[in-house]
Scaffold this motif. Structure first.
Motif, PDB file in Angstrom:
ATOM      1  N   GLY B  36      77.657 -10.970  26.634  1.00 35.66           N
ATOM      2  CA  GLY B  36      77.089 -11.405  27.973  1.00 35.66           C
ATOM      3  C   GLY B  36      76.711 -10.099  28.866  1.00 35.66           C
ATOM      4  O   GLY B  36      76.879  -9.066  28.067  1.00 35.66           O
ATOM      5  N   GLY B  37      76.300 -10.270  30.150  1.00 30.97           N
ATOM      6  CA  GLY B  37      76.004  -9.228  30.663  1.00 30.97           C
ATOM      7  C   GLY B  37      75.252  -9.445  32.021  1.00 30.97           C
ATOM      8  O   GLY B  37      75.162 -11.014  32.414  1.00 30.97           O
ATOM      9  N   LYS B  38      74.361  -8.726  32.490  1.00 32.37           N
ATOM     10  CA  LYS B  38      73.847  -8.984  33.914  1.00 32.37           C
ATOM     11  C   LYS B  38      72.346  -8.182  33.716  1.00 32.37           C
ATOM     12  O   LYS B  38      72.261  -7.461  33.018  1.00 32.37           O
ATOM     13  N   VAL B  39      71.467  -9.181  34.161  1.00 32.10           N
ATOM     14  CA  VAL B  39      69.987  -8.590  34.147  1.00 32.10           C
ATOM     15  C   VAL B  39      69.542  -8.431  35.781  1.00 32.10           C
ATOM     16  O   VAL B  39      69.619  -9.201  36.373  1.00 32.10           O
ATOM     17  N   THR B  40      68.986  -7.279  35.847  1.00 35.72           N
ATOM     18  CA  THR B  40      68.867  -6.868  37.238  1.00 35.72           C
ATOM     19  C   THR B  40      67.224  -6.111  37.422  1.00 35.72           C
ATOM     20  O   THR B  40      66.929  -5.602  36.330  1.00 35.72           O
ATOM     21  N   PRO B  48      67.951 -14.176  38.660  1.00 32.62           N
ATOM     22  CA  PRO B  48      68.291 -15.561  37.879  1.00 32.62           C
ATOM     23  C   PRO B  48      66.813 -15.964  37.270  1.00 32.62           C
ATOM     24  O   PRO B  48      65.864 -15.871  37.374  1.00 32.62           O
ATOM     25  N   GLY B  49      67.470 -16.809  36.276  1.00 35.04           N
ATOM     26  CA  GLY B  49      66.411 -17.538  35.559  1.00 35.04           C
ATOM     27  C   GLY B  49      65.507 -16.545  34.216  1.00 35.04           C
ATOM     28  O   GLY B  49      64.637 -17.213  33.826  1.00 35.04           O
ATOM     29  N   VAL B  50      66.323 -15.612  34.196  1.00 33.02           N
ATOM     30  CA  VAL B  50      65.361 -14.554  33.091  1.00 33.02           C
ATOM     31  C   VAL B  50      65.926 -15.398  31.529  1.00 33.02           C
ATOM     32  O   VAL B  50      67.136 -15.710  31.221  1.00 33.02           O
ATOM     33  N   SER B  51      64.934 -15.511  30.750  1.00 36.73           N
ATOM     34  CA  SER B  51      65.059 -16.041  29.562  1.00 36.73           C
ATOM     35  C   SER B  51      65.692 -14.982  28.480  1.00 36.73           C
ATOM     36  O   SER B  51      65.005 -13.929  28.418  1.00 36.73           O
ATOM     37  N   VAL B  52      66.632 -15.337  27.874  1.00 38.02           N
ATOM     38  CA  VAL B  52      67.368 -14.553  26.784  1.00 38.02           C
ATOM     39  C   VAL B  52      67.369 -15.053  25.574  1.00 38.02           C
ATOM     40  O   VAL B  52      68.218 -16.326  25.161  1.00 38.02           O
ATOM     41  N   LEU B  53      66.589 -14.406  24.673  1.00 39.62           N
ATOM     42  CA  LEU B  53      66.746 -15.081  23.244  1.00 39.62           C
ATOM     43  C   LEU B  53      67.049 -14.266  22.230  1.00 39.62           C
ATOM     44  O   LEU B  53      66.886 -13.076  22.371  1.00 39.62           O
ATOM     45  N   ARG B  54      67.554 -14.874  20.976  1.00 37.39           N
ATOM     46  CA  ARG B  54      67.884 -14.103  19.789  1.00 37.39           C
ATOM     47  C   ARG B  54      66.591 -14.059  19.030  1.00 37.39           C
ATOM     48  O   ARG B  54      65.999 -15.075  18.652  1.00 37.39           O
ATOM     49  N   LYS B  55      66.257 -12.745  18.904  1.00 37.77           N
ATOM     50  CA  LYS B  55      64.947 -12.444  18.130  1.00 37.77           C
ATOM     51  C   LYS B  55      65.182 -13.000  17.013  1.00 37.77           C
ATOM     52  O   LYS B  55      65.854 -12.969  16.197  1.00 37.77           O
ATOM     53  N   THR B  62      69.507 -18.904  29.740  1.00 39.81           N
ATOM     54  CA  THR B  62      68.952 -18.182  30.744  1.00 39.81           C
ATOM     55  C   THR B  62      69.856 -17.717  31.879  1.00 39.81           C
ATOM     56  O   THR B  62      71.090 -18.094  31.703  1.00 39.81           O
ATOM     57  N   THR B  63      69.613 -16.615  32.571  1.00 39.85           N
ATOM     58  CA  THR B  63      70.556 -16.172  33.624  1.00 39.85           C
ATOM     59  C   THR B  63      70.815 -17.017  34.510  1.00 39.85           C
ATOM     60  O   THR B  63      69.924 -17.841  34.802  1.00 39.85           O
ATOM     61  N   ASP B  64      71.920 -16.777  35.068  1.00 41.99           N
ATOM     62  CA  ASP B  64      72.448 -17.687  36.466  1.00 41.99           C
ATOM     63  C   ASP B  64      71.755 -17.007  37.753  1.00 41.99           C
ATOM     64  O   ASP B  64      71.177 -16.035  37.672  1.00 41.99           O
ATOM     65  N   ALA B  65      72.428 -17.635  38.591  1.00 45.16           N
ATOM     66  CA  ALA B  65      72.021 -17.221  40.019  1.00 45.16           C
ATOM     67  C   ALA B  65      72.023 -15.685  40.147  1.00 45.16           C
ATOM     68  O   ALA B  65      71.410 -15.034  40.882  1.00 45.16           O
ATOM     69  N   GLU B  99      79.346  -6.225  26.638  1.00 49.36           N
ATOM     70  CA  GLU B  99      78.668  -6.330  27.665  1.00 49.36           C
ATOM     71  C   GLU B  99      77.105  -5.531  27.750  1.00 49.36           C
ATOM     72  O   GLU B  99      77.312  -4.478  27.278  1.00 49.36           O
ATOM     73  N   ILE B 100      76.330  -6.412  27.847  1.00 52.26           N
ATOM     74  CA  ILE B 100      74.855  -5.888  27.711  1.00 52.26           C
ATOM     75  C   ILE B 100      74.103  -6.018  29.106  1.00 52.26           C
ATOM     76  O   ILE B 100      73.900  -7.146  29.394  1.00 52.26           O
ATOM     77  N   ASN B 101      74.015  -4.929  29.824  1.00 56.13           N
ATOM     78  CA  ASN B 101      73.231  -4.861  31.228  1.00 56.13           C
ATOM     79  C   ASN B 101      71.800  -4.334  31.109  1.00 56.13           C
ATOM     80  O   ASN B 101      71.691  -3.170  30.274  1.00 56.13           O
ATOM     81  N   VAL B 102      70.967  -4.923  31.571  1.00 53.10           N
ATOM     82  CA  VAL B 102      69.508  -4.831  31.350  1.00 53.10           C
ATOM     83  C   VAL B 102      68.925  -4.670  32.571  1.00 53.10           C
ATOM     84  O   VAL B 102      69.055  -5.428  33.608  1.00 53.10           O
ATOM     85  N   VAL B 103      68.007  -3.758  32.629  1.00 49.34           N
ATOM     86  CA  VAL B 103      67.099  -3.639  33.829  1.00 49.34           C
ATOM     87  C   VAL B 103      65.725  -3.854  33.369  1.00 49.34           C
ATOM     88  O   VAL B 103      65.082  -3.344  32.526  1.00 49.34           O
ATOM     89  N   LEU B 104      64.961  -4.993  34.040  1.00 53.66           N
ATOM     90  CA  LEU B 104      63.557  -5.262  33.807  1.00 53.66           C
ATOM     91  C   LEU B 104      62.762  -4.655  34.992  1.00 53.66           C
ATOM     92  O   LEU B 104      63.095  -4.300  36.036  1.00 53.66           O
ATOM     93  N   LYS B 105      61.753  -3.917  34.281  1.00 51.52           N
ATOM     94  CA  LYS B 105      60.508  -3.630  35.256  1.00 51.52           C
ATOM     95  C   LYS B 105      59.423  -4.510  35.633  1.00 51.52           C
ATOM     96  O   LYS B 105      59.227  -5.128  34.753  1.00 51.52           O
ATOM     97  N   GLU B 106      59.197  -4.471  36.907  1.00 48.25           N
ATOM     98  CA  GLU B 106      58.224  -5.282  37.330  1.00 48.25           C
ATOM     99  C   GLU B 106      56.709  -4.970  36.455  1.00 48.25           C
ATOM    100  O   GLU B 106      56.571  -3.750  36.336  1.00 48.25           O
ATOM    101  N   THR B 107      55.934  -5.667  36.391  1.00 46.57           N
ATOM    102  CA  THR B 107      54.598  -5.616  35.937  1.00 46.57           C
ATOM    103  C   THR B 107      53.798  -5.246  36.835  1.00 46.57           C
ATOM    104  O   THR B 107      53.667  -5.859  37.960  1.00 46.57           O
TER     105      THR B 107
END
Lengths: 566, 1067
Positions: B36-40, B48-55, B62-65, B99-107
């Motif tokens: 589990g974890g949090k995407v920010t 919210p709504g980030v797709s998390v897939l097993r490669k 998908t992530t919650d609110a 716990e896997i916390n991920v930070v996404l960068k805006e394109t």
């Protein structure tokens, strides 16, 4: 496994590409929806269809039409017919008769230039194609050529009638810079085509080919052509126009009248040999199929080849949506003699009391009058009849009923009860034997042969059931011919052109108004009142003897000049 | 309605079945460990709504609110893939940590955006050609029924003109960078999924993107067809994600944007009398007798004060009954999108049902699409695309179309308002107007029907092989088969009418039937056409260190076959069953049947090479060799179209480093190349052959039988060849302040040579048309620019973006086949294509003295209140030849602009589009261009001449018509058309030219979405409802008719004003 699979796929790919590729490099396409020149001339059946199409030209002026927009009749420009409508479009003929300022080279109003020359090009193209590709025998070629030149002559006849001096082209050309020829050369060009046609056309066609031009038709048209040329030589004398190329030298008039008489005599010869004869009953001429009086006619058959004469001219009760484009004038009605050959006169109390009794029998076949029997009813043209009765001219822009108290009877089909759906199929006689006799009468009289002139004229009068003419001088003879042409050929598109070739139009059609008869019942007596149907004066300036060549031609053809005065 | 509903249910159940099958496949995996974890985002806000897939498996969650997720790991799971729109995708290796916390960068959109180009895609950052693109989401902002109508103001470089709003017939004409030729076609080629296809009637929801190829470099891949630009439409494909079902539903109220108010009964009689007074003044002035008045004072007074008892009079508002109602339209679409790495799918079903404002004129469309991609092996993949649709266009026997003879508009404006609806005998009333009897409501209700059914099947199979031995080498083969059919069934029948006529004996009803419809007639026609395209290609894409190389080679072959026939029957004794079988069998009732076929073939070979060094120095070389059947007789059967373009990403240069915080991206581009146009003017196919046609109906009677005639078509021109264009483009793309502002600018110059000029009007008519139909002669230069400015900002939860587009294109004819003696004023050389010519108006004549002292009228007479045409050459005569000059621009605007605004706050969104055009003109009167079936005649219309054709008039026209009391009027002399005055005002002239510039509030939309919590409860991903408006306001110069109206019309179906309520739901 995967690798192996891939290899197969690559092979398949290559093979499939090659196969498809081999099939898909050709982009040349043969037309599937049209013929090409080689195929057309290979098959004699195609040649027939090709020449048949040319005959379409005879519809242009059928039923006295002139190309003026709507289905106009030339007689409405003259004193025989009144156009009921004054609105734009429907009333074009009226406007031309009243307002010469509307006529200029940008809108010549009477204009056959582009249409005529397109047909001339097609005829020339046909003859050139035949020379180049056709493998049929020479006699047949000559016969097709004769047919083609007959049609070309007809186109030129109209062009010259309208414009006088035009461009003569005996081959299709891409060079647009061509000068006008002199009017005299033009008439001779037409005559040469018709003489060739008369030489090479058969006297008659088998039943399956009727409708095509014949020797008699060519002679008849030749007679008409020479009569026109002679009349110009006789009457024009450059009085109305100073254009270098218009007019025919006066010295040629005798020869041309003679030519006209001779050509007409050829038709009379053919008639005497049993090819043509006058119908016993005048009215039959216009409804009967294959009448022997017809020298050349355009035929119609339902459902596709029809015309709309009934639609345009039948009285309102005949159809759901009447048009009543034109109606006879009082001038025409008054022209019809009494049955015994005396002149009709309103000042004669007996005649005035019963104006429609004991008249020239042709009157009853030409005009529908108050009290006439028509399609099972008795015509009521008094104002009291809301549908068919008289309405005052100009009180309504588009009245669609009579403004003269009369309707046309001639050429209507009395058996047609569903005009809008069935359209009309009665034939149009481009030339009938009676006209040839009248041409002969005029040309012979002008050539000094009053006796044979009289003989021909009287043939026409006798058939009508009238006594022979009393004329014995050339002047009287010409008056008799004019009268006879007026009543015999009414609504057949001759009058306006006769007045022009006699150079009388600027007198008869200028500064004058024509009339109708308003008929009312007062107590027990019927009152006939002469009414003005024009409400303004008519106008025919002398410049109209040669109509302008359309401006577009002048703009695009550097070798041509406009007819002087336009 | 019930029928519709059941049809929808069926569609839904079908979709659901498919879905369930797919879900099964998804749930069969065994489960082991959970992470589990949090995407920010970079600011630490949960996404919210980030797709998390097993490669490798492409299954996941998908992530919650708050941006949190929980996912069971399978034994083989080593990596998770996080994807989110607008952010860069990240792959994260699974460690032992729970716990896997991920930070996404805006394109940065400038850098990563992919643009569809001819036969492929390119990254926008390295694109050197000029291409504009919009995505499907933008199309969804407007509730329109036709894709071509969604593009106005959205794509820089595209000018649109929508002249009709008639359901099913409302295509906009589209012009890319204006007009560059005077010949037949200025329309761009439209390509859907790689093949020439129409796109107007695709469902907007099945479209992924629409791009337009504008310069030579971009369009050179379409060689001989590319000169007018190319529109590329790409349909949606499945994504590697959990299956999602989306539903979009819309209900709209539609009404006319404009139609002028016409006189009511008593006002009509008043104004008509005033017209007659004017006419009598004219008649008496000219020495003719005056005409009697049509309506007596008593009749007028009685109708006005309501005491009228005369059965011949009434007061009926025909316009209101014909056009006053709102009509209803609905649109539904369900789509399913998802897939694994092995199989991806996008399926969509759409339904559109649009009723016409004019009764019995409606449109229905069913769209179906299924795009499936399957990876057969690691190297080999297959795509199968299927698009199908059915379109039903139903109209009254006389359709509500500007171009139809006696169409309901044409009838309505001529119908007298002082008539009762029915006569005492219950017969529908009518008016007699010019040549015909009109009755608009009966025309719509009783004239019969015209039903057209169009079926379209588009199928394509793509085989793709990544050659295993050579990295980056791909072989591809696209084969498509499209089949269209159109079936038409037309039933027209006569109906009874009564018009009022006044004879010497007073008013009477005259029974009549509609003009031209004399017997009941059924016509049926069928047209089938199909196109096969075969398109093998080789693609190479590889990076060698700093050198990026892409190469493409394509061969394309297409064959198009057409086949059609028609037949019919008439005079049906019984009319309940409308089938040809029941028609009359009498030979005089036969309707001639027709049949025809044709074929078109084209082939071409394309090569393209893209090279760049460090994504900084960019070069593209492209060329196409084309062969066209149109010029097969010509010496030049084929032609080569090369183009080259270069680009320089300045912002990547070391010296730019210091500016980078202000200008984060800057690229200069330039291109040059050659393009072609092989479209022949209509009717001139096979220009190298002397061809003959047989008349479809017999024309002559020979031997008592009707025979058809064989006639020659135009003179063959064996040297005719294609038009060629040289085009230059220079442009730049910039992104400022970290993507806050974006700029895209393009300048272009295009020179078209050898334009196929028809020779009509060039030669004197005395040669009877014995000339080549067309020659290569003309030359047109076209130049202009496009500018797109974007601004996007997010302030906390407030997100907004603005996009402004502006483009200008002006063409100039440099050479055209004109007769040498055409007057200088009327020469087309130096003018723009579509320039309007006519007399110059100097206002209206004030009195007879002025008329008499003026030059002579071109029609033979004028009167006070008529238009005073300027005598340009001063010869005292107004003549078309001397006094016509350029008086107006083309209807296609030179200037087009749009402003798109999007706002988003929490779960609310708002978008609006203002769209406008300028530098265009409209002609109200003059040369008819097909209105009411009339062409090539110069005249007035009911909107310029009072009581035209003895019909009714709009208020503005009579009120602004010239009378002695109103000498400064806008419209000519009031007239009841009873004076027989010449049609002096019917010439094309500047009095009737109106500026066609306009600004519209094209669309506006307000939406509200459910919050994340609510969505979760409902197991939905998205649920949004919105309210939208379309064409709500227009600011323009015409005022009473739509500014995109056709020239010289008698009333037409204008663009529609719409109010829409809609919803988007995604599961």
């Amino acid at each position: 496994m995967n690798k192996l699979f891939s290899k197969h796929i690559i092979k398949a790919f290559v093979v499939a590409s090659l196969c498809l590729g081999a099939n898909s490099c050709k982009v040349e396409v043969e037309p599937t929806d049209r013929y090409t020149d080689v195929t057309v001339w290979k098959n004699p059946g195609n040649i027939k269809l090709y020449i048949y199409g040319m005959y379409n030209e005879f519809k242009t002026f059928s039923f006295g039409r002139i190309p003026l927009g709507y289905n106009n009749a030339t007689d409405a420009l003259a004193d025989l017919m009144k156009y009921t409508s004054t609105s734009e479009g429907n009333g074009s003929a009226n406007r031309l008769a009243f307002d010469p300022s509307r006529v200029n080279s940008n809108s010549p109003n009477i204009n056959y230039w582009a249409t005529g020359y397109e047909r001339i090009r097609r005829v020339n193209e046909f003859m050139m194609g035949m020379d180049k590709y056709a493998t049929i025998d020479d006699n047949l070629k000559k016969q097709y050529q004769a047919e083609a030149r007959f049609i070309r002559a007809y186109c030129y006849f109209w062009l010259v009638k309208i414009n006088g001096s035009v461009i003569l082209l005996d081959k299709a050309t891409t060079d647009g810079n061509n000068p006008r020829s002199s009017e005299d050369d033009c008439w001779n060009f037409i005559a040469a085509d018709l003489a060739f046609a008369a030489e090479n056309l058969p006297v008659s066609w088998p039943a399956s080919e009727t409708g095509r031009a014949t020797k008699g038709a060519a002679y008849g048209m030749l007679a008409r052509t020479w009569l026109y040329a002679a009349s110009i030589a006789d009457y024009d004398n450059k009085q109305f126009n100073t254009d270098a190329l218009t007019g025919v030298p006066a010295t040629k008039k005798d020869a041309y009248y003679k030519n006209a008489a001779n050509a007409a005599a050829e038709v009379i010869k053919l008639a005497d040999a049993g090819n043509y004869e006058l119908e016993t009953n005048f009215a039959d001429v216009f409804t009967k199929a294959n009448s022997k009086e017809s020298v050349f006619s355009v035929n119609y058959v339902r459902p596709n080849v029809t015309h709309d004469f009934d639609n345009y001219f039948a009285p309102p009760r005949d159809l759901n949506q009447p048009i009543v484009a034109g109606v006879p004038t009082a001038e025409l009605v008054d022209e019809f003699e009494m049955k015994d050959g005396t002149k009709f006169s309103w000042s004669n109390p007996a005649m005035a009391a019963n104006p429609y009794t004991n008249r020239d029998p042709r009157f009853y076949a030409t005009v529908l009058y108050n009290g006439a029997a028509w399609k099972g009813r008795t015509m009521n043209t008094t104002p009291g009849d809301a549908l068919e009765g008289y309405v005052e001219s100009n009180s309504n822009a588009d009245p669609r009923k009579t403004v003269t108290g009369y309707y046309i009877r001639k050429m209507l089909d009395p058996a047609n009860t569903n005009i809008l759906v069935d359209k009309s199929v009665q034939p149009w006689h481009e030339m009938r034997y009676a006209e040839v006799l009248l041409i002969h009468a005029e040309a012979a009289a002008k050539s000094g042969d009053i006796n044979s002139a009289k003989e021909s004229l009287n043939k026409v009068r006798t058939r009508a059931g009238l006594p022979g003419t009393t004329a014995s001088t050339l002047a009287d003879m010409m008056t008799a011919v004019e009268h006879e042409r007026k009543v015999e050929l009414a609504f057949e598109g001759h009058r306006y052109w006769d007045l022009r070739r006699w150079r009388k139009a600027h007198i008869v059609l200028n500064n004058t108004r024509f009339h109708g008869h308003r008929i009312t019942q007062v107590g027990s007596s019927t009152v006939y009142e002469v009414v003005d149907i024009d409400k303004q004066n008519r106008s025919f300036p002398a410049t109209f003897y040669y109509m302008p060549i359309p401006q577009a031609e002048i703009t695009r053809n550097s070798a041509i000049t406009q007819i002087q005065g336009w | 309605m019930l029928k519709l509903f059941t049809r929808r249910q069926k569609l839904l159940s079908l979709t659901l079945t498919t879905l369930i099958m797919l879900l099964f496949q998804y749930h069969v995996h065994a489960q082991t460990k959970t992470v589990g974890g949090k995407v920010t985002d970079s600011k630490g806000e949960g996404l919210p709504g980030v797709s998390v897939l097993r490669k490798g498996e492409n299954t996941g969650t998908t992530t919650d609110a708050e941006g949190r997720f929980k996912l069971q790991l399978n034994p083989g799971t080593k990596t998770l893939v996080f994807t989110y729109i607008g952010f860069e995708t990240r792959e994260v290796n699974v460690t032992s940590a729970a716990e896997i916390n991920v930070v996404l960068k805006e394109t940065s959109s400038q850098l990563s955006e992919v643009v569809v180009v001819g036969y492929g895609t390119q990254k926008k950052s390295t694109l050197t050609g000029s291409v504009s693109q919009i995505n499907g989401k933008e199309l969804g902002e407007a509730p329109a029924m036709n894709v071509t109508n969604l593009l106005a103001g959205r794509l820089p470089g595209l000018a649109t003109l929508q002249q009709s709003g008639r359901p099913g017939y409302d295509n906009s004409s589209l012009r890319i960078r204006g007009i560059s030729t005077t010949s037949g076609s200025s329309a761009p080629v439209t390509i859907v999924d790689g093949v020439e296809r129409e796109f107007a009637n695709l469902d907007p929801n099945e479209i992924e993107s629409i791009s337009i190829l504008k310069d030579a470099s971009a369009a050179a891949t379409y060689g001989a067809r590319g000169a007018n630009g190319v529109i590329l439409v790409t349909t949606k494909r499945g994504a590697i994600k959990k299956p999602t079902i989306s539903y979009k539903g819309e209900a709209s109220l539609t009404s006319f944007t404009r139609f002028p108010k016409f006189l009511n009964g008593p006002d009509y009689m008043d104004w008509y009398r005033k017209g007659e007074v004017m006419d009598n003044e004219y008649l008496t002035h000219n020495g003719s007798d005056p005409v009697p008045y049509t309506y007596s004072d008593e009749e007028i007074a009685a109708l006005r004060d309501g005491t009228n008892t005369n059965p011949f009079f009434g007061n009926t508002d025909w316009m209101e009954e014909l056009l006053g109602k709102d009509s209803y339209a609905q649109h539904h679409n369900i789509s399913l999108n998802g897939g694994t790495e092995k199989v991806r799918y996008f399926t969509s079903i759409g339904l559109l049902n649009q009723d016409g404002v004019v009764k019995n004129n409606d449109f229905k469309r069913y769209n179906l699409r299924s795009n499936v991609d399957a990876k057969v092996t690691e190297a080999f993949s297959v795509s199968f695309d299927l698009g199908a649709r059915k379109e039903n266009r139903n109209s009254s026997g006389i359709p509500a179309d500007n171009g139809s003879y006696m169409n309901p508009f044409f009838q309505a404006v001529r119908m007298l308002p002082n008539l009762p609806r029915y006569t005492q005998d219950g017969i529908a009333t009518a008016s007699r107007a010019g040549a015909g009897v009109v009755s608009p409501l009966e025309a719509v209700d009783k004239s019969g029907f015209q039903d057209y059914e169009t079926g379209v099947l588009q199928s394509g199979l793509t085989l793709k092989l990544d050659v295993p031995q050579v990295k980056g080498l791909q072989l591809k083969m696209l084969t498509t088969y499209d089949r269209n059919y159109q079936q038409a069934k037309t039933w027209v029948q006569p109906y009874n009418l009564a018009y009022r006529d006044r004879g010497s004996g007073g008013w009477v009803w005259v029974n009549s039937q509609p003009t031209g419809i004399t017997t009941n007639t059924l016509r049926q026609s069928s047209a089938v056409n199909n196109r096969i395209t075969w398109q093998p290609s080789i693609n190479y894409d590889h990076t060698f260190g700093d050198h990026n190389l892409k190469a493409l080679a394509v061969y394309e072959y297409s064959q198009y076959d057409e086949n059609s026939f028609s037949t019919g029957a008439r005079n049906f004794a019984l009319t309940d069953l409308k089938e040809i079988d029941y028609g009359s069998k009498a030979s005089t009732d036969f309707i001639s049947s027709t049949g025809n076929s044709g074929q078109t073939k084209r082939s071409g070979a394309i090569g393209r090479l893209n090279y760049d060094f460090k994504n900084k120095y960019l070069v593209e070389l492209v060329g196409r060799y084309d062969v066209s059947m149109n010029f097969f007789g010509s010496d030049k059967k084929g032609d080569f179209y090369p183009a080259a373009s270069i680009g320089w990403v300045v912002s990547d240069e070391p010296f730019f480093e210091g500016l980078k915080d202000k200008i984060d991206f800057l690229k200069f581009r330039g291109s040059a190349g050659k393009l072609g146009n092989d479209v022949l003017p209509s009717g001139s196919s096979f220009p190298y052959l002397q061809t003959f046609s047989l008349t479809t109906t017999p024309t002559m009677v020979v031997g008592g039988n009707a025979v058809s005639a064989l006639y020659t078509n135009s003179l063959p021109n064996p040297t005719l060849s294609w038009e060629t264009m040289t085009a230059y483009n220079a442009g730049l793309n910039a992104s400022l302040w970290g993507g806050l502002f974006g700029i895209e600018f393009d300048w272009f110059y295009k020179l078209t040579k050898d334009i196929i000029n028809t020779q009509t009007g060039l030669f004197p008519s005395s040669i009877g048309g014995y000339q080549y139909a067309a020659v290569n002669y003309g030359m047109v230069a076209n130049r202009g620019f496009e500018l797109e400015l974007t601004h996007h900002k997010k302030i906390n939860e407030f997100d907004y973006s603005v996009k402004g587009t502006l483009n200008w294109a002006r063409n100039k004819i440099l050479r055209i086949n004109e007769a040498s003696n055409v007057p200088a004023l009327q020469r087309l050389v130096g003018k723009s294509v579509g320039t309007k010519f006519g007399f110059v108006s100097e206002g209206l004549f004030r009195n007879w003295e002025e008329v008499d002292s003026w030059a002579t009228s071109p029609s033979g007479g004028a009167a006070p209140g008529f238009i005073k045409y300027k005598d340009l050459n001063g010869d005292g005569q107004i003549k078309q030849n001397d006094d016509f000059t350029a008086i107006g621009r083309s209807n296609t605007p030179e200037l087009v602009y749009g402003l798109n605004l999007n706002l988003k706050y929490k779960s609310f969104d708002f978008s609006t589009l203002f769209q406008g055009a300028g530098l265009a003109d409209i002609a109200l009167g003059g040369g008819y261009e097909g209105s009411g079936g009339t062409s090539g005649v110069s005249d007035n219309t009911p909107f310029t001449r009072s009581f035209y054709n003895l019909g009714n008039s709009p208020y503005y026209l009579v009120e602004q018509a010239w009378t002695p009391e109103n000498p400064d009027a806008k419209y000519p002399r009031l007239s009841a058309n009873r004076s027989g005055a010449p049609n002096h005002n019917g010439w094309q002239n500047s009095q009737y030219i109106v500026n066609g510039a306009y600004l519209r509030l094209k669309s506006i939309q307000v939406g509200a979405a459910l919050g994340p919590k609510m969505l979760k409860k409902l197991s939905m991903q998205q649920c949004r409802i919105y309210l939208a408006g379309f064409n709500l306001f227009t600011w323009d110069h015409v005022k009473y008719l739509d500014p995109e109206m056709p020239n010289v019309n008698n009333g037409f179906y204008p663009q529609q004003k719409m109010y829409t309520l809609g919803t988007n739901i995604t599961f």
